[in-house]
Write a protein that holds these residues in place. Sequence first.
Motif, short mmCIF file in Angstrom:
data_model
loop_
_atom_site.label_atom_id
_atom_site.label_comp_id
_atom_site.label_asym_id
_atom_site.label_seq_id
_atom_site.Cartn_x
_atom_site.Cartn_y
_atom_site.Cartn_z
N LEU A 47 4.85 21.45 93.73
CA LEU A 47 5.58 21.47 93.61
C LEU A 47 5.77 21.92 91.99
O LEU A 47 6.38 22.56 91.36
CB LEU A 47 6.24 19.58 93.14
CG LEU A 47 7.34 19.16 94.14
CD1 LEU A 47 7.62 17.52 93.73
CD2 LEU A 47 8.91 19.26 93.96
N ASP A 48 4.04 22.63 91.48
CA ASP A 48 4.23 23.94 90.66
C ASP A 48 4.86 23.64 89.48
O ASP A 48 5.95 24.71 89.03
CB ASP A 48 4.67 24.86 91.64
CG ASP A 48 4.00 26.53 91.05
OD1 ASP A 48 2.83 26.30 89.99
OD2 ASP A 48 4.56 27.44 91.15
N GLY A 49 4.33 22.27 89.04
CA GLY A 49 5.50 22.45 87.77
C GLY A 49 6.80 23.11 87.01
O GLY A 49 7.56 22.41 87.69
N THR A 86 0.12 18.20 95.86
CA THR A 86 -1.32 19.87 95.91
C THR A 86 -1.25 20.86 95.08
O THR A 86 -2.41 21.83 94.81
CB THR A 86 -1.79 20.03 97.20
OG1 THR A 86 -0.63 20.78 97.53
CG2 THR A 86 -2.01 18.80 98.16
N HIS A 87 0.21 20.60 93.69
CA HIS A 87 -0.03 21.91 93.12
C HIS A 87 1.09 21.57 91.98
O HIS A 87 1.52 21.60 92.04
CB HIS A 87 0.29 23.76 93.62
CG HIS A 87 -0.13 24.53 92.29
ND1 HIS A 87 -1.19 24.93 91.92
CD2 HIS A 87 0.74 24.80 91.95
CE1 HIS A 87 -0.94 25.75 91.23
NE2 HIS A 87 1.06 25.78 90.73
N GLN A 88 0.26 21.53 90.80
CA GLN A 88 0.86 20.94 90.07
C GLN A 88 0.77 22.05 88.38
O GLN A 88 -0.30 22.18 88.17
CB GLN A 88 1.04 19.68 89.67
CG GLN A 88 2.26 18.43 90.31
CD GLN A 88 3.39 19.38 89.82
OE1 GLN A 88 3.71 20.02 89.27
NE2 GLN A 88 4.49 18.24 90.21
N HIS A 89 1.28 21.66 87.38
CA HIS A 89 1.14 22.29 86.30
C HIS A 89 2.25 21.02 85.52
O HIS A 89 3.23 20.94 85.10
CB HIS A 89 1.50 23.63 85.48
CG HIS A 89 1.10 24.86 86.35
ND1 HIS A 89 0.23 24.92 86.92
CD2 HIS A 89 1.76 25.16 87.48
CE1 HIS A 89 -0.72 25.89 87.45
NE2 HIS A 89 1.00 25.66 88.29
N LEU A 90 1.51 19.54 85.35
CA LEU A 90 2.29 18.80 84.55
C LEU A 90 2.94 19.26 83.22
O LEU A 90 3.86 18.76 82.50
CB LEU A 90 1.57 17.34 84.24
CG LEU A 90 1.27 17.00 86.18
CD1 LEU A 90 0.62 15.28 86.06
CD2 LEU A 90 2.61 16.89 86.81
N ALA A 150 -3.34 27.91 96.06
CA ALA A 150 -1.66 28.08 95.57
C ALA A 150 -1.11 28.71 96.09
O ALA A 150 -1.52 30.01 95.61
CB ALA A 150 -2.19 27.51 94.05
N HIS A 151 -0.31 28.67 96.96
CA HIS A 151 0.85 29.94 97.40
C HIS A 151 0.54 30.73 98.33
O HIS A 151 0.82 29.92 99.56
CB HIS A 151 1.33 30.54 96.04
CG HIS A 151 1.87 30.13 94.86
ND1 HIS A 151 3.16 28.89 94.80
CD2 HIS A 151 1.01 30.56 93.78
CE1 HIS A 151 2.90 28.89 94.04
NE2 HIS A 151 2.55 28.93 92.67
N GLY A 152 -0.18 31.85 98.83
CA GLY A 152 -0.95 32.29 99.65
C GLY A 152 0.32 32.54 100.73
O GLY A 152 0.23 32.40 101.69
N THR A 157 -7.34 28.22 92.75
CA THR A 157 -7.03 28.85 91.78
C THR A 157 -5.53 29.35 92.80
O THR A 157 -5.21 29.05 93.09
CB THR A 157 -7.90 30.51 91.93
OG1 THR A 157 -7.21 31.20 91.37
CG2 THR A 157 -7.75 31.02 93.20
N HIS A 158 -5.17 30.07 91.67
CA HIS A 158 -3.69 30.70 92.32
C HIS A 158 -3.96 31.65 92.91
O HIS A 158 -4.78 32.73 92.14
CB HIS A 158 -2.45 31.27 91.11
CG HIS A 158 -2.05 30.20 90.34
ND1 HIS A 158 -2.29 29.44 89.46
CD2 HIS A 158 -0.66 29.64 90.86
CE1 HIS A 158 -1.68 29.14 89.30
NE2 HIS A 158 -0.26 28.62 89.35
N CYS A 159 -3.60 32.50 94.33
CA CYS A 159 -3.45 33.74 94.87
C CYS A 159 -2.57 33.62 95.82
O CYS A 159 -1.81 33.40 96.14
CB CYS A 159 -4.93 33.17 96.22
SG CYS A 159 -5.19 34.42 96.91
ZN LIG Z 1 1.06 26.82 89.63
#
Ligand SMILES: [Zn+2]
Length: 473
Positions: A325-327, A72-76, A274-276, A237-239
């Motif tokens: 997994l966040d890139g 649910t959160h990537q930067h490939l 993302a993150h929270g 968005t990242h938050c």
């Molecule tokens: Zn990220």
Amino acid sequence: MSSPDVNRCDLLLVGGAVVTVDDARNVFDPGAVAVTGDRVTAVGPAEQFATWEADRVIDTTGMAVLPGFSDTHQHLFQYLMRGLGEGIELWPWLEGFIWPLSDVIRPADAIIGAKLAAIEAAHSGVTAILDNHYAPTDIEATLGVAASIEGVGLRGAVARGMMGDPTDIARRHNLAGEIFAYTAAEELAITRECIEERPPGTQVGVWPAPVNIIYCDQDLMRSAVALAHEFGTGWHTHCSEAENDPVYYLEEYGVRPVDWLYEEGLLGTGATLAHGIFFDDREVERVGETETGIAYCPISHEYIGLGVMRLRDLRNAGAKVGLGLDGGSGHRLDMFACMKQAVLLQRVHHKEPTASNGEEVIELATREGARYLGTEAGYLAPGRLADMAVVRLSGAHHTPLLRVVAALVYAGSPADVAYTIVGGRVILEDGKCTQVDEEAVFEEAAAHANELVAAAGFEGLLEPWRTDLAPSQ
Ligand SMILES: [Zn+2]
């Protein structure tokens, strides 16, 4: 010839332990899943399928069949720099590593990087990805990245990263480089054009994604959400990823970031953060009340040393929590490692072995992830999309096989994935992706990575043994 009492389907998986993650959390062992077209048509104990006929039967004896994972959160694109950017805090990591990379990366780099990572995802049993793509973000790169993901056979969305005009917070923290390539109006126009090309309903859609609420302009946030609502897409968005993020926001605007989103009416359906990690009690309540999606990225949180997301509180409040997994901050696109770390990080933080468990993180990786992404997948029941991971449970690390869930979460790895199936189509089998030439992609990706290292001036990071990384404590 089939008699009238024989049931038919296109694809029948039979013999393995079927972990449905359905409403009753049924596990059928041995079980079977029948698929016709892109949907699951029947699920149950294997014996009920003895007379079924299918165009293709896969014997899953000794394997687990479960809903495919949603990342649910990537930067490939960041996987092209796998192995670099070690041991630095978040904002210096952005300023000194990710952003110089973002300045020099070209569409062709991002497109091959996304294809490489999508292949790795398929090997990991991932069937859907939310790729927060933010460099470069012209139309060619954005649509090309979506095509890379779709080309491997996965579904999901490219959350097109928007920066707009640098805010005071961004300037103060030296985050105002070339990544702020477009004005807010240009960002919105490009995103609109990309969504029109890949509207909701396409296998890989496009969502608006102001990159980070902390350093994106409030007007851009409002307009991005309006654009999402106009088309019926999600937004991202990242938050509150780093401890200082809400502090900076509060100093600048006199309000905490989630409180602002809530008071503006921007949370709710389609909102994914993302993150929270650094939410106060009221923010947790507000995210829960609006059923906002939160991407829990434990490996990224550990790698950058950020902190621990309030998993229990967020889920109790009603938030939709998926795993991400966040890139490049994970180095590896491994959903099994992500599930395991998702449990262990909560346990060590709370000093409490009941803080999370294998069942919970399988739910996050499957059912909750699909809810977050808005796909009709995530659990195995008639009518759901036939997105599945089939995982071998043999070998020393799975012997003896006493509990399937524990085997998957604590001993499983991408090397165990035998089949990945998206919409009834087998996109990975015999250790290879079926829709792309893996070796050709690996070769091309490695060549692009070498060029990027030179263009970004990262040669210094290639030292085989770095003496500048001595632990500080
Ligand atoms: Zn990220």
